[in-house]
Design a protein around this motif. Structure first.
Motif, mmCIF file in Angstrom:
data_model
loop_
_atom_site.group_PDB
_atom_site.id
_atom_site.type_symbol
_atom_site.label_atom_id
_atom_site.label_comp_id
_atom_site.label_asym_id
_atom_site.label_seq_id
_atom_site.Cartn_x
_atom_site.Cartn_y
_atom_site.Cartn_z
ATOM 1 N N PRO A 69 0.677 -1.148 -0.126
ATOM 2 C CA PRO A 69 0.188 -0.166 0.064
ATOM 3 C C PRO A 69 0.948 1.257 0.045
ATOM 4 C CG PRO A 69 -0.674 -1.600 1.685
ATOM 5 C CD PRO A 69 0.568 -1.923 1.118
ATOM 6 N N LEU A 70 0.336 2.360 -0.680
ATOM 7 C CA LEU A 70 1.121 3.541 -0.907
ATOM 8 C C LEU A 70 0.366 4.647 -0.369
ATOM 9 C CD1 LEU A 70 2.427 2.814 -4.332
ATOM 10 C CD2 LEU A 70 3.834 2.619 -2.257
ATOM 11 N N LYS A 71 1.061 5.742 -0.032
ATOM 12 C CA LYS A 71 0.181 6.882 0.527
ATOM 13 C C LYS A 71 -0.008 8.030 -0.443
ATOM 14 C CE LYS A 71 2.433 6.887 4.962
ATOM 15 N NZ LYS A 71 3.337 7.664 6.113
ATOM 16 N N LYS A 72 -1.022 8.560 -0.469
ATOM 17 C CA LYS A 72 -1.290 9.724 -1.272
ATOM 18 C C LYS A 72 -1.691 10.592 -0.268
ATOM 19 C CE LYS A 72 -4.908 7.917 -3.526
ATOM 20 N NZ LYS A 72 -6.020 7.709 -4.563
ATOM 21 N N ILE A 73 -0.946 11.761 -0.379
ATOM 22 C CA ILE A 73 -1.083 12.994 0.538
ATOM 23 C C ILE A 73 -1.758 14.140 -0.246
ATOM 24 C CG2 ILE A 73 0.175 14.592 2.195
ATOM 25 C CD1 ILE A 73 2.454 12.395 2.001
ATOM 26 N N LYS A 88 14.031 3.420 -0.475
ATOM 27 C CA LYS A 88 15.034 2.450 -0.576
ATOM 28 C C LYS A 88 14.708 1.441 0.659
ATOM 29 C CE LYS A 88 19.076 4.768 1.663
ATOM 30 N NZ LYS A 88 20.340 5.036 1.348
ATOM 31 N N SER A 89 14.160 1.920 1.596
ATOM 32 C CA SER A 89 14.034 1.014 2.938
ATOM 33 C C SER A 89 12.619 0.141 2.642
ATOM 34 C CB SER A 89 13.642 1.908 4.128
ATOM 35 O OG SER A 89 12.716 2.823 3.838
ATOM 36 N N ASP A 90 11.833 0.224 1.440
ATOM 37 C CA ASP A 90 10.733 -0.336 1.317
ATOM 38 C C ASP A 90 11.104 -1.920 0.785
ATOM 39 O OD1 ASP A 90 9.054 1.708 1.713
ATOM 40 O OD2 ASP A 90 8.615 2.025 -0.249
ATOM 41 N N ALA A 91 10.182 -2.973 1.370
ATOM 42 C CA ALA A 91 10.264 -4.161 0.767
ATOM 43 C C ALA A 91 10.170 -4.272 -0.641
ATOM 44 C CB ALA A 91 9.052 -4.886 1.580
ATOM 45 N N GLY A 92 10.619 -4.969 -1.442
ATOM 46 C CA GLY A 92 10.648 -5.089 -2.807
ATOM 47 C C GLY A 92 11.909 -4.330 -3.444
ATOM 48 N N PHE A 93 12.282 -3.304 -2.537
ATOM 49 C CA PHE A 93 13.515 -2.533 -3.139
ATOM 50 C C PHE A 93 14.829 -3.297 -3.438
ATOM 51 C CE2 PHE A 93 17.260 0.143 -2.957
ATOM 52 C CZ PHE A 93 17.080 1.098 -4.112
ATOM 53 N N SER A 94 15.205 -3.479 -4.615
ATOM 54 C CA SER A 94 16.426 -4.350 -4.780
ATOM 55 C C SER A 94 17.566 -3.750 -5.560
ATOM 56 C CB SER A 94 15.846 -5.765 -5.243
ATOM 57 O OG SER A 94 15.481 -5.539 -6.714
ATOM 58 N N GLY A 95 17.375 -2.280 -5.519
ATOM 59 C CA GLY A 95 18.544 -1.298 -6.268
ATOM 60 C C GLY A 95 17.768 -0.693 -7.229
ATOM 61 N N PHE A 96 18.462 0.167 -7.794
ATOM 62 C CA PHE A 96 17.918 1.082 -8.840
ATOM 63 C C PHE A 96 18.842 1.016 -10.214
ATOM 64 C CE2 PHE A 96 17.833 4.947 -11.196
ATOM 65 C CZ PHE A 96 16.581 5.050 -11.247
ATOM 66 N N VAL A 154 0.569 2.693 -10.415
ATOM 67 C CA VAL A 154 -0.485 3.281 -11.198
ATOM 68 C C VAL A 154 -1.149 4.582 -10.520
ATOM 69 C CG1 VAL A 154 -2.606 2.743 -12.529
ATOM 70 C CG2 VAL A 154 -0.848 0.974 -12.276
ATOM 71 N N PRO A 155 -0.436 5.720 -10.721
ATOM 72 C CA PRO A 155 -0.928 7.063 -10.043
ATOM 73 C C PRO A 155 -2.209 7.491 -10.644
ATOM 74 C CG PRO A 155 1.037 7.489 -11.170
ATOM 75 C CD PRO A 155 0.943 5.959 -11.654
ATOM 76 N N ILE A 156 -2.411 7.352 -11.987
ATOM 77 C CA ILE A 156 -3.403 7.691 -12.809
ATOM 78 C C ILE A 156 -4.121 6.693 -13.506
ATOM 79 C CG2 ILE A 156 -4.030 9.477 -14.468
ATOM 80 C CD1 ILE A 156 -1.574 10.909 -13.638
ATOM 81 N N ASN A 205 -7.025 1.769 -5.900
ATOM 82 C CA ASN A 205 -6.246 0.751 -5.031
ATOM 83 C C ASN A 205 -4.850 1.158 -5.313
ATOM 84 O OD1 ASN A 205 -5.575 -1.528 -3.923
ATOM 85 N ND2 ASN A 205 -5.924 -2.774 -5.594
ATOM 86 N N TYR A 206 -4.394 2.266 -4.685
ATOM 87 C CA TYR A 206 -2.955 2.708 -4.859
ATOM 88 C C TYR A 206 -2.247 2.009 -3.926
ATOM 89 C CZ TYR A 206 0.358 5.960 -5.599
ATOM 90 O OH TYR A 206 1.763 6.590 -6.211
ATOM 91 N N GLN A 207 -1.411 0.788 -4.695
ATOM 92 C CA GLN A 207 -0.528 0.140 -4.193
ATOM 93 C C GLN A 207 0.800 -0.130 -5.235
ATOM 94 O OE1 GLN A 207 -1.717 -3.301 -1.668
ATOM 95 N NE2 GLN A 207 -3.577 -3.273 -3.077
ATOM 96 N N ARG A 208 1.791 -0.559 -4.781
ATOM 97 C CA ARG A 208 2.904 -0.887 -5.778
ATOM 98 C C ARG A 208 2.961 -2.422 -6.086
ATOM 99 N NH1 ARG A 208 6.618 0.992 -2.972
ATOM 100 N NH2 ARG A 208 7.344 -0.845 -1.818
ATOM 101 N N ILE A 209 3.070 -3.042 -6.970
ATOM 102 C CA ILE A 209 3.047 -4.592 -7.154
ATOM 103 C C ILE A 209 4.660 -4.747 -7.532
ATOM 104 C CG2 ILE A 209 2.425 -4.257 -9.584
ATOM 105 C CD1 ILE A 209 1.276 -7.359 -8.972
ATOM 106 N N THR A 210 5.302 -5.482 -6.812
ATOM 107 C CA THR A 210 6.729 -5.912 -7.037
ATOM 108 C C THR A 210 6.582 -7.247 -7.808
ATOM 109 O OG1 THR A 210 7.528 -4.645 -5.167
ATOM 110 C CG2 THR A 210 9.105 -6.458 -6.058
ATOM 111 N N ILE A 211 7.450 -7.458 -8.982
ATOM 112 C CA ILE A 211 7.121 -8.563 -9.582
ATOM 113 C C ILE A 211 8.753 -9.028 -9.721
ATOM 114 C CG2 ILE A 211 6.561 -9.526 -11.952
ATOM 115 C CD1 ILE A 211 4.638 -7.133 -12.111
ATOM 116 N N PRO A 212 8.938 -10.302 -9.450
ATOM 117 C CA PRO A 212 10.472 -10.673 -9.424
ATOM 118 C C PRO A 212 10.700 -11.301 -10.573
ATOM 119 C CG PRO A 212 9.008 -12.495 -8.258
ATOM 120 C CD PRO A 212 8.014 -11.270 -8.687
#
Length: 148
Positions: free
Chosen positions: A13-17, A30-38, A66-68, A97-104
């Motif tokens: 889940p992601l924040k919308k402010i 970079k501290s999020d689960a799913g972050f594995s480098g850029f 998906v922001p829009i 449904n504002y979330q990030r999906i991480t796909i390995p």
């Protein structure tokens, strides 16, 4: 929250402010689960009722936001020996449904435009694009799934 049934796929889940002069949409830290480098970030669009067929990265981890609009993602796991081999995961992400999906790496993904206006996708990938580490299926029917 949607129950993820493909090993290694994460929904975060992601924040919308809200701000009266323009909203802030979080994407990834970079501290999020799913972050594995850029490696790279890019935006892509998909038209309403269009579907981009199956793609599988062999090394790259994808992080889609998906922001829009709204985009439906279908993930298929054909990894031999995976605890979720032959499973599908189907989720629609976007403004409601504002979330990030991480796909390995190693799983197939296809997606379709659900929002009737503009559908914008952000990918925060851990590697730069390399055409040699991706497999594609040009026809959606090459992996049997009921898109109805």
């Amino acid at each position: 929250m949607d129950k993820v049934n493909v090993e290694g796929v994460l929904l975060t889940p992601l924040k919308k402010i809200h701000h009266p002069k323009g909203d802030v949409f979080h994407g990834m830290k970079k501290s999020d689960a799913g972050f594995s480098g850029f490696g790279e970030a890019y935006f892509s669009t998909i038209n309403f009722e269009d579907t981009k067929p199956w793609k599988k990265h062999l090394e790259m981890t994808l992080n889609f936001v998906v922001p829009i609009g709204e985009i439906r993602f279908v993930i298929f796991d054909d990894r031999k020996g995976s605890s979720t081999e032959s499973n599908f995961f189907d989720v629609t992400l976007g403004e409601n449904n504002y979330q990030r999906i991480t796909i390995p790496p190693g799983v197939w993904v296809a997606f379709s435009g659900v929002g009737s206006a503009y559908n914008l996708l952000l990918n925060l990938a851990n590697l730069e694009h390399n055409p040699n580490e991706v497999e594609r299926k040009e026809n959606l029917s090459e992996i049997v799934y009921n898109w109805e």
